[in-house]
Write a protein that holds these residues in place. Structure first.
Motif, mmCIF file in Angstrom:
data_model
loop_
_atom_site.group_PDB
_atom_site.id
_atom_site.type_symbol
_atom_site.label_atom_id
_atom_site.label_comp_id
_atom_site.label_asym_id
_atom_site.label_seq_id
_atom_site.Cartn_x
_atom_site.Cartn_y
_atom_site.Cartn_z
ATOM 1 N N ARG A 90 71.565 -59.175 -30.544
ATOM 2 C CA ARG A 90 70.648 -58.727 -31.592
ATOM 3 C C ARG A 90 69.764 -59.866 -32.102
ATOM 4 O O ARG A 90 68.544 -59.709 -32.230
ATOM 5 N N TYR B 156 70.350 -54.581 -20.330
ATOM 6 C CA TYR B 156 69.145 -54.273 -19.576
ATOM 7 C C TYR B 156 69.428 -54.391 -18.083
ATOM 8 O O TYR B 156 70.316 -55.107 -17.656
ATOM 9 N N LEU C 7 72.039 -55.460 -26.465
ATOM 10 C CA LEU C 7 71.292 -54.469 -25.697
ATOM 11 C C LEU C 7 71.443 -54.829 -24.223
ATOM 12 O O LEU C 7 71.140 -55.946 -23.809
ATOM 13 N N LEU D 61 67.176 -49.742 -20.327
ATOM 14 C CA LEU D 61 67.902 -50.297 -21.468
ATOM 15 C C LEU D 61 69.092 -49.404 -21.743
ATOM 16 O O LEU D 61 68.935 -48.186 -21.867
ATOM 17 N N ALA E 102 62.084 -46.518 -25.528
ATOM 18 C CA ALA E 102 62.468 -47.891 -25.865
ATOM 19 C C ALA E 102 62.966 -47.979 -27.296
ATOM 20 O O ALA E 102 63.984 -48.630 -27.576
ATOM 21 N N VAL E 103 62.284 -47.318 -28.213
ATOM 22 C CA VAL E 103 62.702 -47.345 -29.627
ATOM 23 C C VAL E 103 64.078 -46.712 -29.775
ATOM 24 O O VAL E 103 64.934 -47.224 -30.503
ATOM 25 N N ALA F 99 61.133 -60.507 -30.496
ATOM 26 C CA ALA F 99 60.200 -59.536 -31.069
ATOM 27 C C ALA F 99 59.232 -60.229 -32.002
ATOM 28 O O ALA F 99 58.047 -59.918 -32.044
ATOM 29 N N LEU G 116 67.077 -60.912 -29.579
ATOM 30 C CA LEU G 116 66.072 -59.869 -29.469
ATOM 31 C C LEU G 116 65.118 -59.901 -30.660
ATOM 32 O O LEU G 116 63.899 -59.745 -30.496
ATOM 33 N N GLN H 141 66.491 -46.718 -27.665
ATOM 34 C CA GLN H 141 67.497 -47.674 -27.201
ATOM 35 C C GLN H 141 67.629 -48.852 -28.162
ATOM 36 O O GLN H 141 68.727 -49.351 -28.397
ATOM 37 N N LEU H 142 66.506 -49.287 -28.731
ATOM 38 C CA LEU H 142 66.559 -50.399 -29.690
ATOM 39 C C LEU H 142 67.324 -50.003 -30.955
ATOM 40 O O LEU H 142 67.998 -50.836 -31.563
ATOM 41 N N LEU I 14 70.991 -50.792 -31.506
ATOM 42 C CA LEU I 14 71.432 -52.123 -31.950
ATOM 43 C C LEU I 14 72.090 -52.076 -33.326
ATOM 44 O O LEU I 14 72.797 -52.999 -33.701
#
Length: 168
Positions: A156, A128, A126, A78, A113-114, A163, A159, A116-117, A120
């Motif tokens: 965003r 990938y 994001l 990511l 991962a968090v 989620a 995503l 990279q998130l 946003l």
């Protein structure tokens, strides 16, 4: 009888076999990489430290022969940073000039991962990239690796919707 005369019949048997092997390797050398894209994503294990996602890959075989796969090794990045890795050891036959699906379980580094998130907040999307190898099997054992690589960008809003559906 001189030793060379007794070896001639053996050489006569070996030459066609070697020619066949070289023809196969020439054919294999012309193999085109399958086109791989994302077909689906679901949460398999919600472990907060090392969540596992089940990823479905769509694999298009552009070749005029079936390809037997023995699995795949896959990595997910990511925003250019590696965050998940996984393997599949499920055999799959990619039919010639057809589309198949392969399932791979990816285990994520939750902290990476968090991180990279969280980007946003300052970025509209994001990025990938999925990379790896599909393990080509020829009936006698592993024959080689076919690289896979694809990527894109997820905005965003998309995503956040994804989620929400993973949490259900």
């Amino acid at each position: 009888m001189p030793p060379t005369v007794t070896r001639l019949p053996l050489l006569g048997l070996l030459l066609p076999l070697l020619a066949g092997c070289s023809a196969w390797s020439t054919h294999a050398g012309g193999l085109r990489e399958p086109d791989v894209s994302l077909a689906g994503l679901s949460l398999k294990d919600p472990n907060p430290l090392r969540p596992t996602f089940r990823v479905r890959l769509r694999v298009d075989n552009p070749n005029d022969l079936d390809i037997r796969l023995d699995g795949a090794d896959v990595d997910l990045a990511l925003n250019g940073q590696p965050v998940a890795t996984g393997v599949s050891r499920s055999p799959l036959i990619l039919k010639k000039l057809a589309t198949s699906e392969m399932t791979v379980d990816l285990t994520a580094d939750a902290f990476g991962a968090v991180r990279q998130l969280l980007t946003l907040r300052s970025r509209p999307a994001l990025d990938y990239r999925v990379t790896g190898d599909m393990i080509w099997h020829d009936g006698f054992g592993p024959f080689g690796r076919l690289p896979l690589s694809f990527g894109g960008s997820v905005d965003r809003a998309t995503l956040l919707r994804a989620a929400g559906s993973l949490a259900e």
